[in-house]
Motif scaffolding. Structure first.
Motif, PDB file in Angstrom:
ATOM      1  N   GLU A   1      -1.106  14.346   6.789  1.00  0.00           N
ATOM      2  CA  GLU A   1      -2.559  13.947   7.117  1.00  0.00           C
ATOM      3  C   GLU A   1      -3.532  14.792   6.869  1.00  0.00           C
ATOM      4  O   GLU A   1      -4.446  14.784   6.403  1.00  0.00           O
ATOM      5  CB  GLU A   1      -2.515  13.489   8.688  1.00  0.00           C
ATOM      6  CG  GLU A   1      -1.849  12.268   8.945  1.00  0.00           C
ATOM      7  CD  GLU A   1      -2.627  10.892   8.194  1.00  0.00           C
ATOM      8  OE1 GLU A   1      -3.565  11.030   7.921  1.00  0.00           O
ATOM      9  OE2 GLU A   1      -1.798  10.268   7.611  1.00  0.00           O
TER      10      GLU A   1
ATOM     11  N   HIS B   1      -4.668  15.486  -5.901  1.00  0.00           N
ATOM     12  CA  HIS B   1      -3.020  15.365  -6.613  1.00  0.00           C
ATOM     13  C   HIS B   1      -2.488  16.526  -6.938  1.00  0.00           C
ATOM     14  O   HIS B   1      -1.468  16.806  -7.132  1.00  0.00           O
ATOM     15  CB  HIS B   1      -3.102  14.403  -7.516  1.00  0.00           C
ATOM     16  CG  HIS B   1      -3.259  12.827  -6.985  1.00  0.00           C
ATOM     17  ND1 HIS B   1      -4.417  12.381  -6.791  1.00  0.00           N
ATOM     18  CD2 HIS B   1      -2.372  12.083  -6.267  1.00  0.00           C
ATOM     19  CE1 HIS B   1      -4.204  11.323  -6.013  1.00  0.00           C
ATOM     20  NE2 HIS B   1      -3.078  11.020  -5.942  1.00  0.00           N
TER      21      HIS B   1
ATOM     22  N   VAL C   1       0.759  -1.279  -0.069  1.00  0.00           N
ATOM     23  CA  VAL C   1      -0.111  -0.036   0.022  1.00  0.00           C
ATOM     24  C   VAL C   1       0.924   1.259  -0.165  1.00  0.00           C
ATOM     25  O   VAL C   1       0.712   2.366  -0.714  1.00  0.00           O
ATOM     26  CB  VAL C   1      -1.012  -0.180   1.191  1.00  0.00           C
ATOM     27  CG1 VAL C   1      -1.653   1.312   1.331  1.00  0.00           C
ATOM     28  CG2 VAL C   1      -1.944  -1.013   1.165  1.00  0.00           C
ATOM     29  N   ARG C   2       1.822   1.071   0.886  1.00  0.00           N
ATOM     30  CA  ARG C   2       3.007   2.452   1.108  1.00  0.00           C
ATOM     31  C   ARG C   2       3.399   2.704  -0.486  1.00  0.00           C
ATOM     32  O   ARG C   2       3.616   3.776  -0.772  1.00  0.00           O
ATOM     33  CB  ARG C   2       4.074   2.198   1.897  1.00  0.00           C
ATOM     34  CG  ARG C   2       4.850   3.222   2.306  1.00  0.00           C
ATOM     35  CD  ARG C   2       5.744   2.782   3.399  1.00  0.00           C
ATOM     36  NE  ARG C   2       7.063   3.725   3.483  1.00  0.00           N
ATOM     37  CZ  ARG C   2       7.922   3.827   2.342  1.00  0.00           C
ATOM     38  NH1 ARG C   2       8.033   2.833   1.455  1.00  0.00           N
ATOM     39  NH2 ARG C   2       8.870   4.452   2.466  1.00  0.00           N
ATOM     40  N   GLN C   3       4.071   1.354  -0.924  1.00  0.00           N
ATOM     41  CA  GLN C   3       4.821   1.537  -2.371  1.00  0.00           C
ATOM     42  C   GLN C   3       3.781   2.287  -3.379  1.00  0.00           C
ATOM     43  O   GLN C   3       4.013   3.085  -4.371  1.00  0.00           O
ATOM     44  CB  GLN C   3       5.215   0.328  -2.944  1.00  0.00           C
ATOM     45  CG  GLN C   3       6.325  -0.150  -1.916  1.00  0.00           C
ATOM     46  CD  GLN C   3       7.538   0.678  -2.153  1.00  0.00           C
ATOM     47  OE1 GLN C   3       7.765   1.587  -3.131  1.00  0.00           O
ATOM     48  NE2 GLN C   3       8.256   1.121  -0.819  1.00  0.00           N
ATOM     49  N   HIS C   4       2.243   1.721  -3.441  1.00  0.00           N
ATOM     50  CA  HIS C   4       1.483   2.204  -4.221  1.00  0.00           C
ATOM     51  C   HIS C   4       1.372   3.728  -3.979  1.00  0.00           C
ATOM     52  O   HIS C   4       1.014   4.719  -5.298  1.00  0.00           O
ATOM     53  CB  HIS C   4       0.075   1.492  -4.068  1.00  0.00           C
ATOM     54  CG  HIS C   4      -0.835   2.094  -4.894  1.00  0.00           C
ATOM     55  ND1 HIS C   4      -1.121   1.860  -6.385  1.00  0.00           N
ATOM     56  CD2 HIS C   4      -2.142   2.804  -4.526  1.00  0.00           C
ATOM     57  CE1 HIS C   4      -2.266   2.528  -6.716  1.00  0.00           C
ATOM     58  NE2 HIS C   4      -2.765   3.034  -5.837  1.00  0.00           N
ATOM     59  N   GLU C   5       1.174   4.209  -3.010  1.00  0.00           N
ATOM     60  CA  GLU C   5       0.961   5.615  -2.499  1.00  0.00           C
ATOM     61  C   GLU C   5       2.125   6.549  -2.953  1.00  0.00           C
ATOM     62  O   GLU C   5       1.743   7.500  -3.453  1.00  0.00           O
ATOM     63  CB  GLU C   5       0.750   5.786  -1.071  1.00  0.00           C
ATOM     64  CG  GLU C   5      -0.804   5.696  -0.842  1.00  0.00           C
ATOM     65  CD  GLU C   5      -1.134   6.087   0.866  1.00  0.00           C
ATOM     66  OE1 GLU C   5      -0.088   6.069   1.667  1.00  0.00           O
ATOM     67  OE2 GLU C   5      -2.069   6.651   1.099  1.00  0.00           O
TER      68      GLU C   5
ATOM     69  N   ARG D   1      -4.538  14.635   3.117  1.00  0.00           N
ATOM     70  CA  ARG D   1      -5.341  13.331   3.112  1.00  0.00           C
ATOM     71  C   ARG D   1      -6.646  13.694   3.366  1.00  0.00           C
ATOM     72  O   ARG D   1      -7.787  13.141   2.706  1.00  0.00           O
ATOM     73  CB  ARG D   1      -4.714  12.254   3.913  1.00  0.00           C
ATOM     74  CG  ARG D   1      -3.615  11.603   3.537  1.00  0.00           C
ATOM     75  CD  ARG D   1      -2.999  10.491   4.472  1.00  0.00           C
ATOM     76  NE  ARG D   1      -1.657  10.034   4.347  1.00  0.00           N
ATOM     77  CZ  ARG D   1      -1.450   8.958   3.338  1.00  0.00           C
ATOM     78  NH1 ARG D   1      -2.407   8.182   2.789  1.00  0.00           N
ATOM     79  NH2 ARG D   1      -0.107   8.658   3.192  1.00  0.00           N
TER      80      ARG D   1
ATOM     81  N   ARG E   1       3.989   5.801  -5.450  1.00  0.00           N
ATOM     82  CA  ARG E   1       3.742   5.924  -6.941  1.00  0.00           C
ATOM     83  C   ARG E   1       2.706   6.971  -7.250  1.00  0.00           C
ATOM     84  O   ARG E   1       2.974   7.850  -8.082  1.00  0.00           O
ATOM     85  CB  ARG E   1       3.526   4.632  -7.525  1.00  0.00           C
ATOM     86  CG  ARG E   1       4.544   3.515  -7.674  1.00  0.00           C
ATOM     87  CD  ARG E   1       4.379   2.562  -8.708  1.00  0.00           C
ATOM     88  NE  ARG E   1       3.329   1.817  -8.127  1.00  0.00           N
ATOM     89  CZ  ARG E   1       3.336   0.872  -7.157  1.00  0.00           C
ATOM     90  NH1 ARG E   1       4.556   0.544  -6.705  1.00  0.00           N
ATOM     91  NH2 ARG E   1       2.133  -0.062  -7.090  1.00  0.00           N
ATOM     92  N   MET E   2       1.522   6.991  -6.483  1.00  0.00           N
ATOM     93  CA  MET E   2       0.447   7.984  -6.998  1.00  0.00           C
ATOM     94  C   MET E   2       0.675   9.314  -6.594  1.00  0.00           C
ATOM     95  O   MET E   2       0.299  10.247  -6.982  1.00  0.00           O
ATOM     96  CB  MET E   2      -0.782   7.432  -5.929  1.00  0.00           C
ATOM     97  CG  MET E   2      -1.263   6.120  -6.237  1.00  0.00           C
ATOM     98  SD  MET E   2      -1.998   6.257  -8.192  1.00  0.00           S
ATOM     99  CE  MET E   2      -3.191   7.248  -8.012  1.00  0.00           C
ATOM    100  N   TRP E   3       1.715   9.488  -5.570  1.00  0.00           N
ATOM    101  CA  TRP E   3       1.928  10.852  -5.080  1.00  0.00           C
ATOM    102  C   TRP E   3       3.595  11.281  -5.510  1.00  0.00           C
ATOM    103  O   TRP E   3       4.314  12.050  -5.066  1.00  0.00           O
ATOM    104  CB  TRP E   3       1.959  10.964  -3.612  1.00  0.00           C
ATOM    105  CG  TRP E   3       0.567  11.018  -2.990  1.00  0.00           C
ATOM    106  CD1 TRP E   3      -0.194   9.878  -2.903  1.00  0.00           C
ATOM    107  CD2 TRP E   3      -0.243  11.973  -3.086  1.00  0.00           C
ATOM    108  NE1 TRP E   3      -1.159  10.113  -2.297  1.00  0.00           N
ATOM    109  CE2 TRP E   3      -1.509  11.456  -2.535  1.00  0.00           C
ATOM    110  CE3 TRP E   3      -0.317  13.459  -2.810  1.00  0.00           C
ATOM    111  CZ2 TRP E   3      -2.477  12.484  -2.216  1.00  0.00           C
ATOM    112  CZ3 TRP E   3      -1.146  14.303  -2.791  1.00  0.00           C
ATOM    113  CH2 TRP E   3      -2.582  13.587  -2.641  1.00  0.00           C
TER     114      TRP E   3
ATOM    115  N   LEU F   1       4.985  10.897   0.378  1.00  0.00           N
ATOM    116  CA  LEU F   1       3.804  10.837   0.675  1.00  0.00           C
ATOM    117  C   LEU F   1       2.903  12.161   1.076  1.00  0.00           C
ATOM    118  O   LEU F   1       3.623  12.874   1.671  1.00  0.00           O
ATOM    119  CB  LEU F   1       3.837   9.739   1.991  1.00  0.00           C
ATOM    120  CG  LEU F   1       4.161   8.395   1.544  1.00  0.00           C
ATOM    121  CD1 LEU F   1       4.427   7.579   3.074  1.00  0.00           C
ATOM    122  CD2 LEU F   1       3.352   7.731   0.832  1.00  0.00           C
TER     123      LEU F   1
END
Length: 108
Positions: free
Chosen positions: A96, A106, A81-85, A99, A87-89, A93
């Motif tokens: 908060e 984005h 999940v962290r790796q996906h985030e 978020r 990539r997305m960001w 990261l």
């Protein structure tokens, strides 16, 4: 190959060729007692005998192993999940506060 020779040889230093090498293969199968398919050294025979003589795990040990396996899976999932985030960001990261904004943030 070379397990007995490696025991006699000792430490292999940088630049020296390896004395021993091993191929371990595992594949999914129904639960059954362990089976040695090939044994090619006295040292392997010693360790196979040692393993066979060990008592089976207790219910408490089994439960601990299952708990550990669940924890490992949970950590691996959290890391995915962290790796996906990341990539997305774009590798950084969000805070908060960002978020909590919600929606398509984005571009903020």
């Amino acid at each position: 190959m070379g397990m007995d020779e490696a025991g006699v040889h000792g430490v292999v230093f940088d630049g020296e060729p390896p004395v021993d090498c091993y191929l371990l293969q595992f594949w999914p199968a129904p639960v059954e007692p362990d089976r040695v398919v090939r044994q090619a050294s006295d040292k392997a025979a010693y360790w196979h005998k040692f393993a066979r003589e060990q008592p089976p795990p207790t219910p408490r040990e089994r439960a601990a192993a299952e708990r550990t396996a669940r924890e490992v899976r949970a950590r691996a999932r959290a890391e995915r999940v962290r790796q996906h985030e990341l990539r997305m960001w774009a590798g950084r990261l969000p805070t908060e506060r960002l978020r909590r904004v919600g929606g398509n943030v984005h571009r903020l």
